[in-house]
Enzyme design. Structure first.
Site, mmCIF file in Angstrom:
data_model
loop_
_atom_site.group_PDB
_atom_site.id
_atom_site.type_symbol
_atom_site.label_atom_id
_atom_site.label_comp_id
_atom_site.label_asym_id
_atom_site.label_seq_id
_atom_site.Cartn_x
_atom_site.Cartn_y
_atom_site.Cartn_z
ATOM 1 N N ASP A 149 1.273 -1.356 -0.059
ATOM 2 C CA ASP A 149 -0.212 -0.411 0.173
ATOM 3 C C ASP A 149 0.752 0.876 0.429
ATOM 4 O OD1 ASP A 149 -2.915 1.088 0.299
ATOM 5 O OD2 ASP A 149 -2.383 1.414 2.680
ATOM 6 N N ASP A 205 3.167 5.225 -4.944
ATOM 7 C CA ASP A 205 1.959 6.994 -5.426
ATOM 8 C C ASP A 205 3.163 8.211 -5.761
ATOM 9 O OD1 ASP A 205 0.329 8.198 -4.463
ATOM 10 O OD2 ASP A 205 0.151 7.520 -2.465
ATOM 11 N N GLY A 222 -9.321 5.934 0.728
ATOM 12 C CA GLY A 222 -9.491 6.192 1.653
ATOM 13 C C GLY A 222 -11.123 5.975 1.695
#
Ligand code: G3H
Ligand code: 13P
Ligand code: ZN
Length: 321
Positions: A82, A104, A221
């Site tokens: 993640d 990311d 989220g």
């Protein structure tokens, strides 16, 4: 039973029109709670490990814990990095056997984001690993007042459909995390706000029209930050603000139907865990056996995961499709 590959989970989820829960794991009790809930509900699951989780628990402990979960259960389990923040971290995880990694680069300019994603994709695909990229920046919708639903990712925060197509084509990422008003943590919105689900539909359609097929989108989220959990934490001595707020579960359900294949949930697990610990310690101030309060925490997380997979993500019952 070995790990199940992320690409197999995606293919089945897209076909079955359900979303996969991607739950963050930091310790044994969280992992057990997630696995037990998914096992009982016969749901496939993605376990997510962040850089912070690796620093907290040590990558070897996490790997061994997951190996234990895989050998003790019979549901399909994929393991995902993640918010990987560098090529090196992604490479480490790929080499360790993760079935997918996220790189990311969402905070970077478009070209730099493309560059780092391409580098990770090149290495990952050679090693049979799936890559998630992110375009647009996750900030709370509260920061976007005056932008009429958010700006384009070039100059603002939300993901723009045409840019998403360009990004996927240029990088070769296998799934895309989108910014549609979502944000991390327990204070997502001021007052009641919603995801920009119209934008999500348009992103999905643009990818389809560009020949990418039923392309897997990812919602970060996605915690709903249940008021009852915040209240329980505060009842037993916590001091969370009055203004905790998450994504309404009805929005997540629409996102699932529109085509979010992976839905990331961490904050809700943390809240459930904390509520469980606080209740036991507050009601039994003399207690000092960690097994007592961690048992309660684990049960609370399990109940939450069960609810998500059954009632929101609809992946329950799909483990053996
Ligand atoms: O999106 C972030 C996840 O909730 C992981 O959080 O970096 O504190 O482990 P963390
Ligand atoms: P939440 O903070 O809403 O749980 O989001 C978790 C997440 O996106 C992990 O990548
Ligand atoms: Zn995230």
């Amino acid at each position: 039973m070995p790990l199940t590959h992320t690409k197999d989970l995606f293919a089945k989820a897209l076909k079955g029109k359900y979303a996969l829960g991607a739950f963050n794991v930091n310790n044994m009790e969280l992992l057990q709670a997630i696995i037990e809930a998914c096992e009982e509900e016969k749901a496939p699951v993605m376990l997510q490990i962040s850089k912070g989780a690796r620093q907290y628990a040590n990558p070897v402990y996490l790997k061994k814990l997951i190996e234990a979960a895989v050998s003790l259960s019979n549901i399909p389990i994929a393991v995902h990095l993640d918010h990987g923040d560098s090529f090196e971290l992604c490479k480490e995880c790929i080499d360790e056997g993760f079935t997918s990694v996220m790189i990311d680069g969402s905070h970077l300019p478009f070209d730099k984001n493309v560059e780092i994603c391409r580098r990770v994709v090149e290495y990952a695909h050679k090693h049979n690993c799936v890559v998630e990229g992110e375009l647009g920046e996750l900030v709370g919708a509260q920061f976007d007042e005056g932008e009429e639903g958010g700006g384009y990712s070039a100059g603002g925060h939300y993901t723009h459909p045409e840019e998403a197509v360009k990004f996927v084509k240029m990088t070769g990422v296998d799934s895309l995390a989108v910014a549609i008003g979502n944000s991390h943590g327990a204070y997502k919105f001021k007052g009641e706000q919603h995801l920009d689900l119209e934008r999500l539909k348009n992103i999905k359609k643009a990818l389809m029209d560009a020949g990418m097929g039923d392309y897997p989108l990812v919602l970060h989220g996605a915690s709903s930050v249940p008021k009852e959990l915040a209240q329980e934490i505060n009842k037993y001595g916590g001091k969370l603000g009055e203004d905790t707020a998450g994504v309404p579960e009805a929005d997540i359900e629409v996102a699932r139907r529109v085509g979010c294949t992976k839905v990331n949930i961490d904050t809700d697990l943390r809240l459930a865990f904390t509520a469980g610990v606080r209740k036991v310690l507050s009601e039994n101030p003399k207690e000092f056996d960690p097994r007592k309060y961690l048992t309660a925490a684990r049960a609370k997380v399990k109940e939450l995961v069960r609810h998500k997979i059954k009632d929101v993500l609809c992946c329950a019952g799909h483990a053996f499709d």
